[in-house]
Scaffold this active site. Sequence first.
Site, PDB file in Angstrom:
ATOM      1  N   CYS B  15       0.775  -1.221   0.000  1.00 31.68           N
ATOM      2  CA  CYS B  15       0.000   0.000   0.000  1.00 31.68           C
ATOM      3  C   CYS B  15       0.809   1.274   0.000  1.00 31.68           C
ATOM      4  O   CYS B  15       2.015   1.284   0.040  1.00 31.68           O
ATOM      5  CB  CYS B  15      -0.833   0.012   1.274  1.00 31.68           C
ATOM      6  SG  CYS B  15      -0.804  -1.521   2.155  1.00 31.68           S
ATOM      7  N   ASN B 248       2.117  -0.638   5.707  1.00 28.93           N
ATOM      8  CA  ASN B 248       2.510  -0.839   4.316  1.00 28.93           C
ATOM      9  C   ASN B 248       3.574  -1.910   4.339  1.00 28.93           C
ATOM     10  O   ASN B 248       4.659  -1.694   4.866  1.00 28.93           O
ATOM     11  CB  ASN B 248       3.054   0.455   3.721  1.00 28.93           C
ATOM     12  CG  ASN B 248       3.667   0.239   2.354  1.00 28.93           C
ATOM     13  OD1 ASN B 248       3.529  -0.829   1.768  1.00 28.93           O
ATOM     14  ND2 ASN B 248       4.340   1.252   1.850  1.00 28.93           N
ATOM     15  N   GLY B 249       3.251  -3.055   3.807  1.00 27.40           N
ATOM     16  CA  GLY B 249       4.236  -4.129   3.799  1.00 27.40           C
ATOM     17  C   GLY B 249       3.589  -5.459   4.058  1.00 27.40           C
ATOM     18  O   GLY B 249       2.437  -5.674   3.681  1.00 27.40           O
ATOM     19  N   MET B 495      22.518 -26.827 -12.950  1.00 28.14           N
ATOM     20  CA  MET B 495      21.417 -27.416 -13.706  1.00 28.14           C
ATOM     21  C   MET B 495      20.218 -27.609 -12.764  1.00 28.14           C
ATOM     22  O   MET B 495      20.293 -27.300 -11.596  1.00 28.14           O
ATOM     23  CB  MET B 495      21.789 -28.751 -14.374  1.00 28.14           C
ATOM     24  CG  MET B 495      23.008 -28.727 -15.258  1.00 28.14           C
ATOM     25  SD  MET B 495      22.929 -27.575 -16.649  1.00 28.14           S
ATOM     26  CE  MET B 495      21.725 -28.347 -17.704  1.00 28.14           C
ATOM     27  N   GLU B 906      20.505 -12.517 -17.257  1.00 28.48           N
ATOM     28  CA  GLU B 906      20.967 -11.356 -16.512  1.00 28.48           C
ATOM     29  C   GLU B 906      22.441 -11.135 -16.756  1.00 28.48           C
ATOM     30  O   GLU B 906      23.276 -11.660 -16.051  1.00 28.48           O
ATOM     31  CB  GLU B 906      20.749 -11.555 -15.004  1.00 28.48           C
ATOM     32  CG  GLU B 906      21.292 -10.379 -14.224  1.00 28.48           C
ATOM     33  CD  GLU B 906      21.141 -10.507 -12.731  1.00 28.48           C
ATOM     34  OE1 GLU B 906      21.047 -11.641 -12.243  1.00 28.48           O
ATOM     35  OE2 GLU B 906      21.122  -9.465 -12.071  1.00 28.48           O
ATOM     36  N   LYS B 957      16.740 -21.413  -7.560  1.00 23.45           N
ATOM     37  CA  LYS B 957      17.124 -20.771  -6.306  1.00 23.45           C
ATOM     38  C   LYS B 957      16.233 -19.570  -6.045  1.00 23.45           C
ATOM     39  O   LYS B 957      16.720 -18.442  -5.936  1.00 23.45           O
ATOM     40  CB  LYS B 957      18.601 -20.373  -6.331  1.00 23.45           C
ATOM     41  CG  LYS B 957      19.031 -19.695  -7.621  1.00 23.45           C
ATOM     42  CD  LYS B 957      20.482 -19.233  -7.536  1.00 23.45           C
ATOM     43  CE  LYS B 957      20.938 -18.713  -8.880  1.00 23.45           C
ATOM     44  NZ  LYS B 957      22.301 -18.292  -8.924  1.00 23.45           N
ATOM     45  N   CYS B1122      24.969 -30.181 -24.561  1.00 30.15           N
ATOM     46  CA  CYS B1122      25.080 -30.332 -23.105  1.00 30.15           C
ATOM     47  C   CYS B1122      24.830 -31.782 -22.732  1.00 30.15           C
ATOM     48  O   CYS B1122      23.904 -32.412 -23.232  1.00 30.15           O
ATOM     49  CB  CYS B1122      24.069 -29.432 -22.408  1.00 30.15           C
ATOM     50  SG  CYS B1122      23.816 -29.831 -20.675  1.00 30.15           S
ATOM     51  N   CYS B1128      28.466 -26.563 -14.176  1.00 35.70           N
ATOM     52  CA  CYS B1128      28.476 -25.222 -14.770  1.00 35.70           C
ATOM     53  C   CYS B1128      29.210 -24.232 -13.874  1.00 35.70           C
ATOM     54  O   CYS B1128      29.854 -23.309 -14.345  1.00 35.70           O
ATOM     55  CB  CYS B1128      27.065 -24.710 -14.988  1.00 35.70           C
ATOM     56  SG  CYS B1128      25.954 -25.920 -15.695  1.00 35.70           S
ATOM     57  N   CYS B1133      33.128 -26.884 -18.191  1.00 34.08           N
ATOM     58  CA  CYS B1133      32.211 -27.604 -19.069  1.00 34.08           C
ATOM     59  C   CYS B1133      32.988 -28.198 -20.246  1.00 34.08           C
ATOM     60  O   CYS B1133      33.616 -27.476 -21.007  1.00 34.08           O
ATOM     61  CB  CYS B1133      31.133 -26.656 -19.582  1.00 34.08           C
ATOM     62  SG  CYS B1133      30.006 -27.439 -20.737  1.00 34.08           S
TER      63      CYS B1133
END
Lengths: 492, 1496
Positions: B15, B248-249, B495, B906, B957, B1122, B1128, B1133
């Site tokens: 909120c 708020n939270g 993996m 990323e 993860k 692979c 990895c 690899c």
Amino acid sequence: MGEKEGFIKYKREMPASRSPKDRLNDYKEVYHPVNEEALNRQAARCMDCGVPFCHQGCPLGNIIPEFNDRVYNHEWEEAFHILRSTNNFPEFTGRICPAPCEASCVLGINKDPVTIELIEKEIGDRAYDMGFVKPRTNIQRTGKRVAVIGSGPAGLAAADQLNLAGHKVTLFEKDNKVGGLLRYGIPDFKLEKWVIDRRVAVMEEEGVIFATGTEIGSSIRAEEILRQFDAVVLATGAQQPRDLKIPGREAKGVHFAMEFLGRQNQVISGELSENIINAKGKHVLVIGGGDTGSDCIGTSNRHGAASVIQLELLPKPPQQRTQLNPWPEWPMTLRTSSSHEEGAERMWSVLTKEFTRDEQGNVTGLKIVEIEWKEENGRMQFFELAGTERTLPCDLALLAIGYTGPKQNGLLESFGVGLLENSLPKSKQYQSTEPGVFLAGDMRRGQSLVVWAIAEGRECAVQVDLFLQGKSSLPQRDRSHFNNTEVAEFNS
Amino acid sequence: MNQGLYRSEFEHDACGIGAVVNVKGNKSHETISDALLMLSNMEHRGGRGSDPKTGDGAGILIQLPHNFLKDVALRAGFSLPEEGSYGVGMTFFPRNRQLYKKSKTLLNTILDELDFELIGYREVPVDETVPGSGALEVMPVIEQLFVRHKAGLQGIELERKLYVLRNYASRQINTTVPGVNLSFYFASLSAFTIIYKGQLRTDQVLAFYKDLQNNKLTSALAIVHSRFSTNTFPNWRLAQPFRYISHNGEINTIRGNLNKMRSKESLMKSAFFTDDELKKLMPITDGKFSDSANLDFMVELLTLTGRSLPHVMMMLVPEAWQDNATMDKARKSFYKFHASLVEPWDGPAALLFTNGKTLGATLDRNGLRPLRYFITSDDRLILSSEAGALPIREATVTEKGRISPGRMLLADLEKGKILFDEEVKATVCESKPYGDWIRNERLKLRLIAPPKKLAVPYSTENIKKRQTIFGYTSEDVKVILAPMGDTGYEALGSMGADTPLAVLSKQSQHISNYFKQLFAQVSNPPIDPIRERMVMSLFTRIGEGSNILEESPQHTRQIHISQPVLLNEDMEKIKNLESKGYFSHTLHANFVSDHKPGRLLEALDRICQEAVEAIQNGKNILIISDRMCQEGTAPIPSLLAVGAVHHHLVNEKKRTKAGIIVEAGDIRETHHFATVIGYGASAINPYLALETLLELNEKGKLSKVLSQKQLFENYKAAIGKGLLKVLSKMGISTLQSYQAAQIFEALGLGPEVIERCFKGTISRISGISFDELAEEVLVRHHAAYETENNTLETGGVYQWKRRGETHMFNPETIHLLQKSTKNNDYQLYKKFAEKINNQTRDALTIRGLFEFKKSISIPLEEVEPVENILKRFATGAMSFGSISHEAHSTLAIAMNRIGAKSNCGEGGEDEIRFARKENGDWERSAIKQVASGRFGVTSNYLTHAEELQIKMAQGAKPGEGGQLPGHKVDDWIGRVRHSTPGVGLISPPPHHDIYSIEDLAQLIYDLKNANRKARINVKLVSQAGVGTVAAGVAKAQSDVILISGADGGTGASPLSSIRHAGLPWELGLSEAHQTLVKNNLRNRVTLQTDGQLRTGRDLAIAALLGAEEWGISTGALVVEGCIMMRKCHLNTCPVGIATQDPELRKLFTGNPDHVVNFFRFLAQDLREIMASLGFRTVNEMVGQSNVLKSTGHLNHWKWDKLDLSPIFHKVVAPDHVGVHKQIDQDFRLKKVLDRKLIKDAHPALEQVSNVKGNFEIRNTDRTVGAMLSNEVSKIFGSVGLPDGTIQYKFNGSAGQTFGGFLARGITFELEGEANDYFGKGLSGGKLVIYPSRNANFLAEDNIIVGNVAFYGATSGQAYINGKAGERFCVRNSGVEAVVEGIGDHGCEYMTGGQVIVLGEIGRNFAAGMSGGIAYILEYNVGNINKEMVDIDPLNEDDYLVIKNSLKKHVALTKSNLAESMLQNWNSAKTHFIKVIPVEYKEVLRKRALEQTKSLI
């Protein structure tokens, strides 16, 4: 796992072999011993793969990355226990296995695979040298009796496992010594026979009874066995050799490979004084391009043949894998055995047409014709190449073109075992059509490798154990003791 | 409400909050109207459903307006007594006339029963044309109830009686009048305050409640609240403010808090309430209400039983005190004392609280919500989530500040003054001698002398057998335990998980494997347990609990344990504390192993009963031990035993009487500890794990031989770090509040087990019962006692093994897939698919248990072509860095060829890939990811995307961050990620601009501004409640929602996260689809799913469960070569995929053709299934879950009891509710300020001519500059414009993300102030900010910029004449900034750039900072987190840098502070210190050395 970047740092290295000149003078092992450091580096090349294809490639399910790691860490005893947990006779497979594990080793995708077989051999041998192989004499006995017929690798493995499970095992062998094809088929330069004796001694001490020189039907009747024992394992192999049905086959000097090789082994062990099939000074034709053919070459050269030519119907395999035969499949590539190194001509895409004879009926030559393989109607077929017919000189021809199945000697029938059309016995989970009579090894699956024979013996033993006790604590290749049964016990 | 997978308890909200106070207590109507204006200016922080008129809820709390009420009461026909002697209830009655009457009758009876006298009812005048239709449908009848107490009670005494009345009446009416179902509700019932609230939009509150429009309605304080909820089911009572707080939270620990409160209730006694009254109040807290509502209940209870409001807030939401060495002693003692009474209500929280006489504000320990305050010369205190929400004349402002993490601010209207943190807390802390009490009563386990000789020594004898009994495999020893003992860390893996769920596995399973860790996602942020360790604690305690309504020395009589892993020595200490008043009793957790049904349950009954008896006999420590098992007696799984005893004692109201300690052979890895603690244990002695470690050490299996002490320390450290990670991924900071919080979802456990041992845990597909659990144990028992083996079982979980656990990808399937795609052999692919499908049918996955119902098939030609289907594919987010350039670009080329989308992951993307190649191939990834590290996220990067994916969580993860070690950051990767080669990079666990759902809405809005053409995709991971999160995300206007299966892959992650966090996509996807349909939000978003999809059958099932697009990663990687090395993370690899090693990269043999073949095969495979089911298009197929059923022949005893029907549940939706994406989200970008900015910038964009402009700005103008930058990037790429080409000046309060992604060549100058995310993603632009020239306060002492400024900024400059909030320059990788003071966690995770701070810095400065330089003032040195940085003296170059920056700062902002520093430069300069990361310094040194060498 071994060394993180071992596979980048080290190259594949095999121990040196003795020079062909040197080794042709005897029937001793071809390779020099390997030193521990060199072996350690080889073990360091193992990548401890997330999906260890080698472990799948091995018919026994050897847990290869794990023992590689122990060897890398010089933990020989543990390495032995790991190996022993899947393989009764690493000292055999370490010497004579074509190593499907190495064919499927992940490193083999773009580098030379790990020397798995060598490592296995070393673990097997050192286990004796270092005293890890201790006869197990405190086995709890079940009071059940099992007869194992045939002391080849399948019979031996089945006997070893069943004995471990606590059953009283008697192993029947028609020959004078234990080992079957291990002893009478494989030349000493590939497997010296003290290796078998060493193992048999341990098994005897552990309580396995070896009834050698005892042939079913002649020495003892099947009914007698069925009466005396609670279960029977038939493992007498697939010893019916495939014949070459061409004119002149009956000529003198045309033999099945096994007649030639088996006698030679008996000569070396002293069971026979001489090999009546001798290649000395002869032009030898080995028909069949496989391992048995190779063994014939090696033996012929040791006899002192004038020439040795090996003939193969199939075309010459490529040096490298093709796109249709990628890793980790068994590579259909050109293989050069130590026997080839010792000298032999190899011919591919040849069709044998007829043996020529002299008046005495001795073989003098072999008519051959070159062929071409083509795909027709979706199948590979061969066509003779006109004008390529010729006759190769031949004083001795050895047929090494495989086996068709178990010997048609009434053994299976005498135990009441039903057969399939291809003359192999019917079986389900190693159990024959006759309750209590089990089948293992080449006898059940047809001609195959020693490593498969051992695997068969082991898995068969589990089924025998289940038959006898309703449960089994013997290890299985594809099943952990932590596997839960499909039907929970509380439901039953 | 709870059909299918949706559960109302999953709902979240977040909120905007605000308050206006006249500190002197002067009442006025302006206070109210100002607060309402502020509220309507925070509309963007609220949410709207599919009906734009229906808001998520909003409201206002004011002081009881006596004069106004007196008037209106008279008009209603009754008169009110004097102020303070009556209470007013803002009452929501059921709308149904019958129920209304019944409720009212009962209420009147209860009034009488509780000695109240009814004065009268007044119908509250409302305008029914205001609310949206959805809200109107369920609108209650709203009346004011006026009562007085027959005894004439007044003030606080009256308030207490009203409290009892409210609780008792609500409960009685809601439970005894059939059909009321919680629709009777008091928004407030008080003599001091009154609340007007409802299911309204922020701008509807005033229009709806006519009272609020009346000038006679006055108050000296007003609190407002605007709600953004994840659902759209209208519900008036969920709106805030609540009676005491506005929140708020999110309270992350809510489940544990509620469970523990149940046990505490039994001990409650109070001088202020009779026992009968207490009984009428109970239960105090209730899981039926929201987390905020429950917190409100607690605050109310604790204040009305005698504590002051600040006291209560401090005890419930304590600041981070444990590891704070600088904290005042009395304050620390206060927290320490109260920690033994109540565990923190932990979570992101900005809280406003009031009792009508004081009004305060506080923030959680992490400071994860913004709260700004303003003090004016006309005695006003204004608090709000955003600066500028209430326009204030600058000249009247005397102070602008923000509430810092854990800090408090209080306006005392009776005293007429504002009290700051120190002052408020000092008063509270000194009220009692807490420190003395603790010193006298508390026992520290660490300080008790260990026994000379262990009664139960460690033994490695017969260890293999014992390990087997408890299910150890050789893998557990080698992969899990050895690294922990060796290094003190948990091992990493890579993996995804392709092994079966515990309930589907044919290998005996550890019971903990049936539990999946929950994690924070969108509605609350995870924490970084490494870089923000200071807020976390592993502290635990054992002993009796006490009455929380009172305070005495006895309350602190407990044993304190610094971390939960107990050695055998510790156990003996605990067993020998009778002289100190601690009496332990051991419960032997074992059962008869004869396979008879009921054995396990019988044993649980025994220990539960024994536990109660022990407590009755005065024992206060229960030790649950499985040591006494032998042949014939099998151990009860510790988790089961703990759960049973814990819940039994809770039911018996005896739980607080004793602590539970576990002595367990079956606890070895982090997840085991987490579950056992999560279900109630305080500490654990993992004796067999310790002995296993000893054996490893003895046998020389560790990298070196360690001392026993070191070995155990390492193990404790590893478990501790692992636990912190588990806690932090849920956003929980202390083990104390994690304990018994049950933050797991069970998968495959039946209702009997849940009800008995894990009550309250979600278990949605039912599953096995006690006998089956016993069977799992007996399999191991049998293996131990009836088999001979020299080695442990193999495991095969982390690595495929023949005797081990089954894996979907095994040698056979990998080979078939590779060979079929390489040879373009569809028939061979079909073989692969058949193997996979057969495997899954043999129960490797949930979908393996599904079957298609028989349907009328259609000819294959009628099914839409392969080409159409291909567009629906995406590959997963794998960064360049985690995989090689070759592997990465091959996927991109393949996906571009077939019109599908690859994902850059990323790690940025090299710009050379943005242009097509000559042969037509394109290496550009259509999807650009925006993850928490923001690596390479620039305006230009965002511009070159078709889709922008916000990664909220990753399957392997979830709730965790990541790390790319420096040695992997080569020149290329460094360049692409805008970082320094050789310097390690950290991705934080949370997005620091998303702590809550309305923050996500803001980031979505940012990205949509930065690239209007791109779809916005939010990636979530499947877990219980993901459906409601998805609904929130849909309302936050994402175009695509990706529901990722927890089994998805990773480049590196702790093994326990890969296995134990999150759930399969089948559940999450289905829940998301069901919830979205239910909320009529489904047709606004595209649903995508991923996670171990392999075949056409998988795709078909995904489509039927609601997905219209699919992501495939592992499969595509396998096609590229692979072979699932699962290495990895090691850079080794061997096939050149997951490595940056140039030699290994050469071994890459992947080919786009093969990848294309794979996707064509998949599409074709899917088409065949579509034909057989009679679907012509994928759109027709989406969500048709009725086509699925469970396979009829489940052939395993573990699977018999599963109930999959909730997954197949098809939400019945009316025709107008679409069940696949049909409508575009409306971002309302037509009229944003940037349109004006772009129009005026035409000369610059067309001819690179300079332009200038002046603009007014308000807090509702958000993300200003991003769209303009997008235009610049489109034309000029990353090069941008020449510096200063566009120069715009703004006046006013800027909204969030001012100057977001501002491109090079643009300068923004802001006179006024700015909110959070100032300069987010700055991409070369320049920002200048200074206070209004009319302001009278000192710029350097006041806050001017909100939290999280320059998050992920890559280059540019900034000059800030004033202070900034928390997390200044977090993940900055190139911006040069000057600022005059900052909050906590400054320069966190910074990898480049330069920051000069001319004033104070908050705590934990430079945490995780791996690059860049900060110049700060020396006196702040104590606030630096020195883990990664050095503090160096300055040289002349440094001085020059600072001096030049200060000169610019003065020139641009007229900073007085900088001016005076420059005037006394020689003295001023000596106060600076340089903060430089060690790793970065080393890289710079090497670089300099090389330069020198090349010069020579």
